[in-house]
Design an enzyme around this catalytic site. Structure first.
Site, PDB file in Angstrom:
ATOM      1  N   PRO A   1     -10.222  51.338 -52.224  1.00 20.58           N
ATOM      2  CG  PRO A   1     -10.317  52.997 -53.868  1.00 20.58           C
ATOM      3  CD  PRO A   1      -9.833  52.743 -52.485  1.00 20.58           C
TER       4      PRO A   1
ATOM      5  CE  LYS B   1      48.653  45.809 -12.435  1.00 19.45           C
ATOM      6  NZ  LYS B   1      48.301  44.476 -12.802  1.00 19.45           N
TER       7      LYS B   1
ATOM      8  N   GLY C   1      41.023  46.516 -23.103  1.00 21.61           N
ATOM      9  CA  GLY C   1      40.701  45.298 -23.863  1.00 21.61           C
ATOM     10  C   GLY C   1      39.623  44.475 -23.203  1.00 21.61           C
ATOM     11  CG  ASP C   2      37.773  40.056 -22.729  1.00 26.17           C
ATOM     12  OD1 ASP C   2      36.612  40.081 -23.140  1.00 26.17           O
ATOM     13  OD2 ASP C   2      38.162  39.275 -21.825  1.00 26.17           O
TER      14      ASP C   2
ATOM     15  N   GLY D   1      47.050  50.963 -30.883  1.00 26.88           N
ATOM     16  CA  GLY D   1      46.038  50.536 -31.847  1.00 26.88           C
ATOM     17  C   GLY D   1      44.658  51.106 -31.546  1.00 26.88           C
TER      18      GLY D   1
ATOM     19  N   PRO E   1      40.311  48.436 -26.721  1.00 21.50           N
ATOM     20  CG  PRO E   1      40.753  47.992 -28.960  1.00 21.50           C
ATOM     21  CD  PRO E   1      39.677  47.904 -27.935  1.00 21.50           C
TER      22      PRO E   1
ATOM     23  CG  ASP F   1      44.572  49.123 -15.820  1.00 23.42           C
ATOM     24  OD1 ASP F   1      44.288  49.444 -16.986  1.00 23.42           O
ATOM     25  OD2 ASP F   1      44.256  48.028 -15.305  1.00 23.42           O
TER      26      ASP F   1
ATOM     27  CG  MET G   1      55.205  41.250 -26.957  1.00 20.62           C
ATOM     28  SD  MET G   1      56.684  40.327 -27.214  1.00 20.62           S
ATOM     29  CE  MET G   1      57.325  41.168 -28.630  1.00 20.62           C
TER      30      MET G   1
ATOM     31  CB  ILE H   1      42.196  38.462 -23.253  1.00 22.71           C
ATOM     32  CG1 ILE H   1      41.080  37.518 -23.714  1.00 22.71           C
ATOM     33  CG2 ILE H   1      43.451  38.274 -24.120  1.00 22.71           C
ATOM     34  CD1 ILE H   1      40.714  37.605 -25.159  1.00 22.71           C
TER      35      ILE H   1
ATOM     36  CB  THR I   1      40.942  41.172 -26.785  1.00 20.47           C
ATOM     37  OG1 THR I   1      42.226  41.062 -26.181  1.00 20.47           O
ATOM     38  CG2 THR I   1      40.921  40.423 -28.109  1.00 20.47           C
TER      39      THR I   1
END
Ligand code: SAH
Length: 460
Positions: free
Chosen positions: A43, A270, A302-303, A412, A225, A248, A383, A306, A331
């Protein structure tokens, strides 16, 4: 099994939808997506439904439903809020042996609409037989995230080659083995990368070869990360199809746990100042494994591009003529900043951000200190802890304010993440007694002060 899942071809078939509101609109839209010719009776019909009908060659009648509306229909959906009408549609359809769906009334339905993942021509349908549509939808959402967007294209291109496949590989087992290899290897990867013409050429060549050589390949994958939730869909897919995983130290165990169970795992970690496997050997290893026809997932923290030496690894692969692809990852700077509540740029405090590595090539000169001193720039130092005191001293000596805020983020994005906040003048001292573990990332800049405001969701 309460229902048999089948896929109906509704192209140009008349389907009746009784009802003109929201729900009817959704059902009509679904039927139109499947190419049906939809006729709506109600309707009152929403304007948006009328528009859709107009654009998809549909039709409608304003009025109350009568059994004649079913004439010529192959299927009907009742989506009204009038229980009596819904019952009537259901009863009329059953009398005519027509499939019928009554929204939200499983007892009145002869078929139900599944939740679907549409990668046409590939379609996944999920149903809880009307018991828990929400659960079915949640499952659908999970499938949605694990099925690559290009699966539809992949299926369509396979379809183009069905004839050729039957002709060149008449034996069913051989044909199946062929497709299994190609759908988890170079052909599929080319389609996912949008290189469809090359994918077709690749298939043609594979068909032409009587004993197709198993082509190995290398996936250089950024694993992010640490938090497995930060992997990309593509990373996860490649991790799950690789024959060998070369990883790694920075790749966390929960991420490795997501790789194909029966893959071979090779650790080439490493540790600082004792290189377990020299980079040159890693490059050679990748070339050798791929040369043996293996799909190799080179997993990097990460990437890969980078501070990941990804460039060197693919240079070697390119030189050896080995197919490879690079999958970007989040990253450490992005991951640590987000999880520590520190925006790397901010209109008021930092208009640029600079990523610097503190792991210098042996014999390299010092960092370009002068370039690093900018009031409105955030510095992110990739670092370890050892250089921290030296770097802080040099930045002050080259003119950076001694009270410049600094945050050091360790491990992190993982459950073990720790953040130490200080200034250039006191960060080294603060970190010394904090029992912090590698890996660590240092963020220098006024943006660090925002942490108190923005960090409310991440207690640590
Ligand atoms: N390709 C990586 C970086 C490799 S260099 C990336 O894009 O993130 C290695 C350095 O990265 C480490 O010394 C450390 O400074 C930093 N790093 C990597 N993962 C980290 C993490 N989870 N927490 C803190 N720092 C990290």
């Amino acid at each position: 099994m309460d229902y048999l899942p089948i896929f109906l071809n509704l192209h140009d078939q008349r389907c009746l939808v009784v009802g003109g509101g929201d729900v009817a609109t959704r059902k009509a839209a679904m039927l139109m997506r499947a190419g049906a010719y939809v006729h709506v009776v109600a309707p009152d019909i929403d304007a948006s439904l009328l528009e859709r009908l107009a654009s998809a060659n549909g039709s409608f009648r304003i009025g109350t439903y009568s059994a004649d509306d079913l004439d010529g229909a192959v299927l009907a959906v009742a989506a009204t809020d009038d229980e009596a009408v819904n019952r009537q549609v259901s009863a009329d359809c059953r009398a005519r042996h027509l499939p019928v769906n009554v929204v939200d009334s499983p007892a009145l339905c002869s078929f139900v609409f599944p939740s679907i993942v549409d990668r046409s021509p590939l379609i996944v349908a999920v149903s809880s037989a009307g018991k828990s549509p929400v659960l079915a939808r949640l499952l659908r959402a999970r499938l949605e995230t694990t099925i690559p967007a290009a699966y539809g294209r992949l299926a369509a291109i396979c379809g183009e080659f069905r004839g050729l496949a039957k002709k060149t590989l008449p034996d069913t087992n051989a044909r199946r083995a062929f497709w299994e290899r190609e759908l988890q290897g170079a052909f599929a990867e080319l389609v996912y990368a949008g290189r469809e013409d090359e994918a077709r050429t690749h298939l043609e060549k594979s068909f032409a070869a009587t004993h197709p050589a198993r082509v190995g390949e290398v996936y250089l994958v950024g694993a992010g990360p640490g938090d497995p939730d930060l992997l990309t869909f593509r990373a996860l897919r490649l991790m799950q199809q690789a024959d060998v995983v070369v990883h790694d130290r920075l790749v966390s165990q929960p991420i490795l746990d997501l790789c194909r169970r029966d893959a071979d795992f090779i650790y080439v970690g490493k540790a600082r100042s004792h290189h377990t496997v020299p980079q040159e050997d890693i490059n050679q290893l990748l070339v050798r494994l791929a040369g043996e026809g293996k799909r190799v997932c080179r997993l990097k923290g990460g990437d890969p591009f980078i501070f990941g030496r990804g460039g060197e690894e693919i240079e070697e692969l390119a030189a050896a003529g080995i197919p490879f692809q690079v999958v970007p990852g989040i990253t450490a700077a992005s991951g640590c900043a987000a999880y520590a509540g520190i925006p790397l740029t901010h209109r008021d405090y930092a208009q640029s951000v600079r990523f610097v590595t503190g792991h210098l090539k042996e014999g390299s000169p010092e960092l370009p200190w002068q370039e690093l001193i900018h009031e409105h720039q955030t510095l992110v130092l990739y670092m370890g802890l050892t250089g921290l005191e030296h770097i802080s001293r040099q930045l002050i000596a080259h003119g950076m304010a001694a009270d410049m805020p600094v945050a050091l983020v360790s491990q992190g994005t993982t459950p073990q993440q720790k953040v130490v906040v200080g200034t250039l003048a006191d960060i080294a001292g603060k970190v010394a007694g904090s029992g912090i573990h590698a890996p660590t990332l240092t963020i220098v800049g006024r943006v660090v002060e925002l942490r108190d405001k923005l960090n409310w969701f991440m207690p640590d």
